[in-house]
Write a protein that holds these residues in place. Structure first.
Motif, short mmCIF file in Angstrom:
data_model
loop_
_atom_site.label_atom_id
_atom_site.label_comp_id
_atom_site.label_asym_id
_atom_site.label_seq_id
_atom_site.Cartn_x
_atom_site.Cartn_y
_atom_site.Cartn_z
N ALA A 1 -0.82 8.61 -0.87
CA ALA A 1 -1.06 9.60 -1.92
C ALA A 1 0.22 10.35 -2.20
CB ALA A 1 -2.15 10.57 -1.47
N ALA B 1 -0.16 8.25 -7.40
CA ALA B 1 -1.34 7.94 -6.59
C ALA B 1 -1.97 9.23 -6.08
CB ALA B 1 -0.96 7.04 -5.43
N THR C 1 0.85 -1.19 0.00
CA THR C 1 0.00 0.00 0.00
C THR C 1 0.89 1.23 0.00
OG1 THR C 1 -1.76 -1.16 1.20
CG2 THR C 1 -1.81 1.25 1.23
N LYS D 1 -4.51 9.03 -4.00
CA LYS D 1 -5.01 8.64 -2.67
C LYS D 1 -4.24 7.38 -2.26
CE LYS D 1 -8.91 5.90 -4.49
NZ LYS D 1 -8.53 6.02 -5.89
N GLU D 2 -4.42 6.95 -1.04
CA GLU D 2 -3.78 5.70 -0.61
C GLU D 2 -4.23 4.57 -1.53
OE1 GLU D 2 -3.02 4.43 3.72
OE2 GLU D 2 -4.80 3.26 3.13
N THR D 3 -3.27 3.83 -2.08
CA THR D 3 -3.56 2.85 -3.13
C THR D 3 -2.86 1.52 -2.84
OG1 THR D 3 -3.68 4.67 -4.73
CG2 THR D 3 -3.50 2.44 -5.62
N LYS D 4 -3.60 0.43 -2.99
CA LYS D 4 -3.01 -0.91 -2.83
C LYS D 4 -2.54 -1.40 -4.19
CE LYS D 4 -5.61 -4.46 -1.57
NZ LYS D 4 -6.35 -5.49 -0.79
N ILE D 5 -1.29 -1.78 -4.28
CA ILE D 5 -0.66 -2.17 -5.54
C ILE D 5 -0.23 -3.62 -5.46
CG2 ILE D 5 1.28 -1.76 -7.11
CD1 ILE D 5 -0.71 0.53 -7.11
N GLN E 1 -3.01 2.26 -17.27
CA GLN E 1 -4.46 2.27 -17.05
C GLN E 1 -5.30 2.10 -18.32
OE1 GLN E 1 -3.99 5.90 -14.42
NE2 GLN E 1 -5.51 4.78 -13.20
N SER F 1 -6.89 -1.84 -4.98
CA SER F 1 -7.45 -1.20 -3.78
C SER F 1 -8.84 -1.75 -3.46
CB SER F 1 -7.52 0.31 -3.99
OG SER F 1 -6.24 0.85 -4.24
N HIS F 2 -9.58 -2.15 -4.49
CA HIS F 2 -10.97 -2.58 -4.31
C HIS F 2 -11.11 -4.10 -4.24
CE1 HIS F 2 -9.85 -2.76 -8.50
NE2 HIS F 2 -10.93 -3.45 -8.81
N ASP G 1 -3.65 -1.87 -9.79
CA ASP G 1 -4.35 -1.28 -8.64
C ASP G 1 -5.38 -2.28 -8.13
OD1 ASP G 1 -5.82 0.18 -6.83
OD2 ASP G 1 -6.26 1.85 -8.19
#
Length: 822
Positions: free
Chosen positions: A712, A724, A709, A726-730, A748, A775-776, A773
């Motif tokens: 930003a 990033a 993670t 925002k805070e992003t899980k990679i 992307q 994050s979700h 990414d």
């Protein structure tokens, strides 16, 4: 099984032609290629749009088969064997199975649904096998052909059956119900599979319920639509004391109400209410599909009135079901067929047929564990296994288990071990070299450890090739051809990136007429791999002519210079009637004799006995684009004129072919004597309407190497092209442009699929890695990643990258391991 032929005449409503009806058969076959066919075989010659098994009867008689069910007796075999003549051989197979089923009277569990049938079947076999001698469908044999073949495997020692039934449209289940006749019905998940075969979901459910016309209990997930369908079904097919046994996550009126489910890591606790009592059940899965399948199994156990402690003890030992046979590269130039999760007699027969169709090496070995749930005594079972091994010409057998070891004397050239650990301790001394090895063992023997030791070590990115999908696509295009039209399949460019030799072996097994490659070295590789089919080299260089002759390849000749060069070498080698293929240029303007060179070509070939014109061909430039179909018609017209002139002037009778994949679909009147199937075999069509009838062949997979993670403002990858906000899980995935992933797919634009969700690529694609990414997405290191396959498809990727699917597929590096499965 053992059936007297005489008893089958009224069953099949057949006309008998033969010398003796007092013959017993113990094997039913529909595959002319199987090495298991013999004197006690009844071969049923199925005839359909894609193939006619009647064509192989003479060949089977030479191999010792004497008994056939046919729709007609071919002229060349009349009086040479015993024949049941019937109106429809598929119907005869089904009627035979229904007759045979009626000879037995024990409980049968019938499973149908859109998803989960095979998994529930395998789990029920595991859960119930301590108490029953079970016969079940091998693999996913649930079709109009698979179901009768499954039921015919019943023997006198079985006391419980578990059979699955799959349908793709209306009026199919009525046939399968007559064969299975289940006492207990299980309706698994109803999803979108085969939706195109039904008007709506209600019709689909109603058709599936037809399997349960004589079922005393029906187990299902309760919901409003299924309840309504069951109400109508029960009114239409009443059965005294039929019970509906339901479960639900939401409806408290269900017989088993799931109050709560809690997932933790890779396990789930299910809290459920049954008969006013509350129970907690632990299962070793956390995904929703496995949970639903496990609940279906739970209800079967409850119906059988198992004690809760037994239910808990057995269900916490459930395991992932591997439903496919995989072909993998092994150490020391071996090829492995991985079937390391099941060991029963019926699936052994299937695996041995697969071994024969996919063998890379002439020497064949089988590593086999003790076999369970056969229904035979050990003496009878291992006698039958030994006969199978002999029929399939297996060179050596390695048995693992106390029981098979005690029958070592039945297996020539065999080595036996008491357990898997003892085998592993000696593995270095067993000299595995240049063999095709079938690894087949019951789950308790943990043969996956053997596969791991024998498998060639490569990195964790793999391209999985679905051989069943290739079969499907081949048959789809075959169904478009006239009966006498041959088919050449293109396996150039390493089988369009999918793997040349393995696919060539499958095509040879399916008796295509020709293979096509671009260059001589591709053809030489196939010949060295044991391919015996004729192979046409489409772009031969003059320097390769000696090798083409040596390996009996067949060159395409497209110029006077090339023809003279080949004739010179052919005369030096004193060749006679060596096959060549004449390419004429009808408008592609790439390679080929043009109109103004045809007379010189004729003059050069006339009276020449060194070579023989095996075929005349041309290539369509725009067969996939309706805007240019008028140009295609001109090409076909010119091809007709030029090829006819060659045939007339040279007094020859060659094969003619001009159609490619899209030409097969769009220009059926120009099939001539042969067509060339290319990209369509691999599941890609330029026509969206046709695409839905093709199956995906290649799935490129990798894993998550690392998850981190970032806050930003931090960046990812070379050039800091992703920042990033925002805070992003990679997640980092070990595949890059050296593996064939275009750098244009990064930043992307492109995505991968993780846990059935899109994860967009962030930053640049690196040589050996890419980052996405997540994050979700609830994911972790080691989780599977789909690079392409069902989503994204190669068509989607090609559209985004402004290229064609061919380029996506053929770009996949050969450092990516190919795994072939059925």
């Amino acid at each position: 099984m053992s059936i007297n032929l005489k008893s089958l005449i009224p069953v099949l409503n057949a006309e008998w032609t033969g010398s003796d009806t007092d013959i017993f058969v113990d094997h039913i076959s529909i595959d002319s290629r199987s090495l298991q066919n013999g004197p006690q075989t009844l071969f049923i010659a199925l005839s359909g749009a894609n193939n006619d098994a009647h064509l192989y009867i003479a060949e089977l008689i030479e191999k010792g088969v004497q008994n056939f069910a046919v729709q007609y007796i071919p002229e060349n075999v009349k009086g040479k064997a015993n024949f049941f003549v019937v109106k429809n051989t598929l119907k005869a197979l089904q009627e035979l199975a229904a007759y045979y089923r009626d000879l037995f009277d024990f409980p049968i569990i019938g499973l149908t649904g859109s998803n989960g049938k095979t998994i529930v079947k395998e789990w029920l076999n595991f859960l119930l096998s301590p108490d029953y001698n079970i016969i079940r469908s091998p693999k996913s044999y649930n079709s109009q052909v698979g179901v009768p073949l499954s039921v015919i495997a019943i023997n006198e020692k079985h006391n419980l059956g578990i059979f699955e039934a799959g349908i793709s449209t209306v009026n199919e289940m009525v046939n399968l119900e007559k064969i299975i006749k289940p006492n207990i019905g299980v309706l698994t998940n109803i999803g979108s599979a085969h939706d195109e075969g039904f008007e709506n979901l209600t019709q689909k459910i109603n058709e599936k319920l037809l399997l349960f016309k004589k079922s005393a209990v029906i187990i299902y997930q309760k919901n409003e639509l299924v309840d309504k369908c069951l109400l109508d079904f029960s009114a239409q097919y009443p059965l005294e004391n039929r019970a509906l046994f339901s479960w639900s996550f939401a409806d408290a009126s269900a017989d088993v109400f799931i109050l709560k489910k809690e997932t933790k890591n890779d396990s789930t606790t299910i809290k459920y209410q049954y008969k006013d009592e509350i129970f907690n059940l632990e299962i070793p899965f956390s995904d929703s599909a496995s949970i639903e399948n496990a609940i279906s199994c739970l209800l079967v156990l409850l119906h059988f009135e198992y004690d809760f402690t037994i239910i808990q003890n057995r269900m916490e030992m459930l395991y992932p079901v591997e439903m496919r046979l995989e072909v993998k590269n092994g150490i020391h130039n071996c090829s492995l067929i991985d079937d390391s999760y099941s060991s029963d007699f019926q699936s052994l027969k299937i695996a041995l047929d697969f071994l024969e169709s996919q063998k890379k090496n002439a020497s064949k070995a089988v590593i086999l564990s003790d076999i369970f749930q056969s229904g035979f005594s050990n003496e009878e079972l291992y006698s039958k296994v030994a006969q199978l091994i002999s029929d399939n010409k297996i060179n050596r057998v390695i048995g693992i288990g106390t029981t098979i070891s005690s029958f070592q004397d039945k297996f020539p050239n065999s080595t036996m071990f008491q357990n898997t650990a003892a085998f592993i301790a000696e593995i270095e001394n067993l000299n595995f070299n240049n063999e095709t090895i079938l690894i087949k063992g019951a789950r308790s023997f943990q043969f996956e450890e053997i596969v791991s030791l024998l498998e060639e070590k490569t990195h964790e990115t793999v391209l999985e090739i679905n051989l069943d999908a290739i079969n499907h696509n081949l048959n789809y295009f075959k169904s478009k051809l006239a009966d006498d039209v041959k088919i050449m399949v293109m396996v150039k460019a390493f089988g369009y990136g999918n793997g040349g030799l393995e696919i060539a072996k499958l095509l040879e097994h399916n008796k295509v007429n020709y293979l096509g490659v671009a260059f001589a070295d591709e053809g030489i590789s196939l010949k060295n791999g044991g391919i015996k089919l004729p192979i046409m080299v489409l772009n031969p260089e003059s320097t390769s002519f000696p090798s083409i002759i040596q390996y009996k390849l067949e060159p395409e000749i497209y110029s006077i210079k090339g023809l003279n060069a080949f004739l010179k070498i052919a005369r030096e080698k004193n060749l006679k009637d060596f096959p060549i293929h004449i390419k004429v240029d009808t408008g592609m303007h790439r390679l080929g004799f043009e109109d103004n060179t045809i007379d010189e070509l004729i003059a050069t070939l006339k009276g020449n006995s060194t070579v023989r014109v095996q075929s005349i061909l041309s290539h369509l430039a725009t067969s996939d684009d309706p805007k240019h179909f008028d140009f295609v018609e001109k090409q076909i017209s010119l091809f007709e004129r030029l090829s006819s002139k060659l045939i007339s002037e040279l007094n020859i009778n060659p094969i003619r072919h001009i159609l490619n994949t899209s030409g097969i679909s769009n220009f059926p009147d120009a099939q001539y004597n042969m067509v060339r199937l290319g990209i369509g075999l691999y599941g890609v069509s330029n026509d969206p309407a046709e695409q839905k009838y093709l199956e995906n062949v290649g799935t490129l997979k990798s894993i998550i190497s690392q998850v981190r993670t970032i806050p930003a403002g931090d960046s990812v990858g070379y050039g800091r092209r992703f920042m990033a906000d925002k805070e992003t899980k990679i997640a980092t995935i070990p595949i890059g442009y050296a593996d064939g992933i275009s750098r244009l797919w990064g930043n992307q634009i492109g995505f991968v699929t993780i846990k059935n969700q899109k994860a967009y690529i962030v930053g640049s694609v690196c040589m050996d890695m890419l980052m996405v990414d997540v994050s979700h997405i609830d994911c972790k290191e080691g989780d599977s990643v789909i690079i392409f396959g069902e989503s994204p498809t190669v068509i989607e990727m090609a559209e985004a990258l402004k290229t064609i699917p061919y380029e996506i597929m053929t770009s996949i590096s050969q450092r990516v391991k190919r795994v072939f499965f059925r």
